[in-house]
Design a protein around this motif. Structure first.
Motif, mmCIF file in Angstrom:
data_model
loop_
_atom_site.group_PDB
_atom_site.id
_atom_site.type_symbol
_atom_site.label_atom_id
_atom_site.label_comp_id
_atom_site.label_asym_id
_atom_site.label_seq_id
_atom_site.Cartn_x
_atom_site.Cartn_y
_atom_site.Cartn_z
ATOM 1 N N MET A 1 4.146 2.866 8.095
ATOM 2 C CA MET A 1 3.673 3.771 7.055
ATOM 3 C C MET A 1 2.178 4.041 7.231
ATOM 4 O O MET A 1 1.714 5.136 6.974
ATOM 5 C CB MET A 1 3.977 3.166 5.690
ATOM 6 N N ARG A 2 1.451 3.004 7.672
ATOM 7 C CA ARG A 2 0.009 3.172 7.851
ATOM 8 C C ARG A 2 -0.271 4.208 8.932
ATOM 9 O O ARG A 2 -1.122 5.078 8.750
ATOM 10 C CB ARG A 2 -0.622 1.826 8.196
ATOM 11 N N ASP A 3 0.462 4.136 10.044
ATOM 12 C CA ASP A 3 0.262 5.105 11.124
ATOM 13 C C ASP A 3 0.626 6.515 10.675
ATOM 14 O O ASP A 3 -0.053 7.470 11.019
ATOM 15 C CB ASP A 3 1.101 4.729 12.350
ATOM 16 N N PHE A 4 1.697 6.620 9.904
ATOM 17 C CA PHE A 4 2.124 7.932 9.428
ATOM 18 C C PHE A 4 1.050 8.574 8.549
ATOM 19 O O PHE A 4 0.684 9.734 8.740
ATOM 20 C CB PHE A 4 3.438 7.823 8.648
ATOM 21 N N SER A 5 0.535 7.791 7.591
ATOM 22 C CA SER A 5 -0.472 8.364 6.693
ATOM 23 C C SER A 5 -1.745 8.716 7.457
ATOM 24 O O SER A 5 -2.394 9.715 7.161
ATOM 25 C CB SER A 5 -0.770 7.424 5.519
ATOM 26 N N TRP A 6 -2.096 7.907 8.477
ATOM 27 C CA TRP A 6 -3.274 8.235 9.286
ATOM 28 C C TRP A 6 -3.050 9.535 10.059
ATOM 29 O O TRP A 6 -3.934 10.385 10.134
ATOM 30 C CB TRP A 6 -3.626 7.106 10.251
ATOM 31 N N ASN A 7 -1.857 9.683 10.650
ATOM 32 C CA ASN A 7 -1.560 10.898 11.417
ATOM 33 C C ASN A 7 -1.582 12.136 10.532
ATOM 34 O O ASN A 7 -2.080 13.184 10.951
ATOM 35 C CB ASN A 7 -0.217 10.763 12.133
ATOM 36 N N VAL A 8 -1.064 12.016 9.315
ATOM 37 C CA VAL A 8 -1.103 13.150 8.382
ATOM 38 C C VAL A 8 -2.557 13.493 8.060
ATOM 39 O O VAL A 8 -2.948 14.660 8.075
ATOM 40 C CB VAL A 8 -0.316 12.853 7.091
ATOM 41 N N PHE A 9 -3.371 12.478 7.806
ATOM 42 C CA PHE A 9 -4.785 12.719 7.525
ATOM 43 C C PHE A 9 -5.479 13.367 8.720
ATOM 44 O O PHE A 9 -6.233 14.329 8.568
ATOM 45 C CB PHE A 9 -5.500 11.414 7.157
ATOM 46 N N ALA A 10 -5.219 12.842 9.921
ATOM 47 C CA ALA A 10 -5.872 13.362 11.123
ATOM 48 C C ALA A 10 -5.499 14.817 11.385
ATOM 49 O O ALA A 10 -6.332 15.611 11.824
ATOM 50 C CB ALA A 10 -5.515 12.499 12.327
ATOM 51 N N MET A 11 -4.259 15.179 11.099
ATOM 52 C CA MET A 11 -3.811 16.548 11.374
ATOM 53 C C MET A 11 -4.212 17.524 10.279
ATOM 54 O O MET A 11 -4.469 18.694 10.556
ATOM 55 C CB MET A 11 -2.295 16.567 11.568
ATOM 56 N N THR A 12 -4.272 17.050 9.026
ATOM 57 C CA THR A 12 -4.484 17.975 7.915
ATOM 58 C C THR A 12 -5.822 17.806 7.211
ATOM 59 O O THR A 12 -6.284 18.717 6.532
ATOM 60 C CB THR A 12 -3.378 17.800 6.853
ATOM 61 N N GLY A 13 -6.424 16.623 7.331
ATOM 62 C CA GLY A 13 -7.644 16.351 6.581
ATOM 63 C C GLY A 13 -7.380 16.083 5.111
ATOM 64 O O GLY A 13 -8.310 16.067 4.296
ATOM 65 N N ASP A 14 -6.129 15.833 4.772
ATOM 66 C CA ASP A 14 -5.741 15.606 3.379
ATOM 67 C C ASP A 14 -6.318 14.284 2.867
ATOM 68 O O ASP A 14 -6.045 13.220 3.413
ATOM 69 C CB ASP A 14 -4.212 15.580 3.261
ATOM 70 N N VAL A 15 -7.116 14.363 1.812
ATOM 71 C CA VAL A 15 -7.781 13.186 1.266
ATOM 72 C C VAL A 15 -6.756 12.185 0.726
ATOM 73 O O VAL A 15 -6.925 10.967 0.875
ATOM 74 C CB VAL A 15 -8.790 13.593 0.169
ATOM 75 N N ASP A 16 -5.701 12.662 0.106
ATOM 76 C CA ASP A 16 -4.684 11.763 -0.431
ATOM 77 C C ASP A 16 -4.019 10.943 0.675
ATOM 78 O O ASP A 16 -3.714 9.770 0.480
ATOM 79 C CB ASP A 16 -3.619 12.540 -1.207
ATOM 80 N N ALA A 17 -3.813 11.536 1.828
ATOM 81 C CA ALA A 17 -3.239 10.799 2.958
ATOM 82 C C ALA A 17 -4.191 9.702 3.404
ATOM 83 O O ALA A 17 -3.770 8.585 3.727
ATOM 84 C CB ALA A 17 -2.926 11.740 4.113
ATOM 85 N N TYR A 18 -5.498 9.992 3.403
ATOM 86 C CA TYR A 18 -6.470 8.967 3.779
ATOM 87 C C TYR A 18 -6.499 7.849 2.749
ATOM 88 O O TYR A 18 -6.571 6.667 3.094
ATOM 89 C CB TYR A 18 -7.869 9.546 3.940
#
Length: 46
Positions: A1-18
């Motif tokens: 789950m940690r890798d998934f949320s990091w990848n979402v943040f890296a691709m989108t810049g979404d603060v909630d994902a970070y």
């Protein structure tokens, strides 16, 4: 789950994902430290 949320943040810049990534990382840290201590004790016994 940690890798998934990091990848979402890296691709989108979404603060909630970070924030999710950061929260999961904080939850995992005590467990990682415990594993490291256990490994160190095993090496000492050998």
């Amino acid at each position: 789950m940690r890798d998934f949320s990091w990848n979402v943040f890296a691709m989108t810049g979404d603060v909630d994902a970070y924030l999710l990534y950061s929260h999961i990382r904080q939850l995992d840290e005590p467990m990682e430290l415990e594993l490291e201590e256990h490994e160190t004790l095993e090496q000492t016994v050998e």
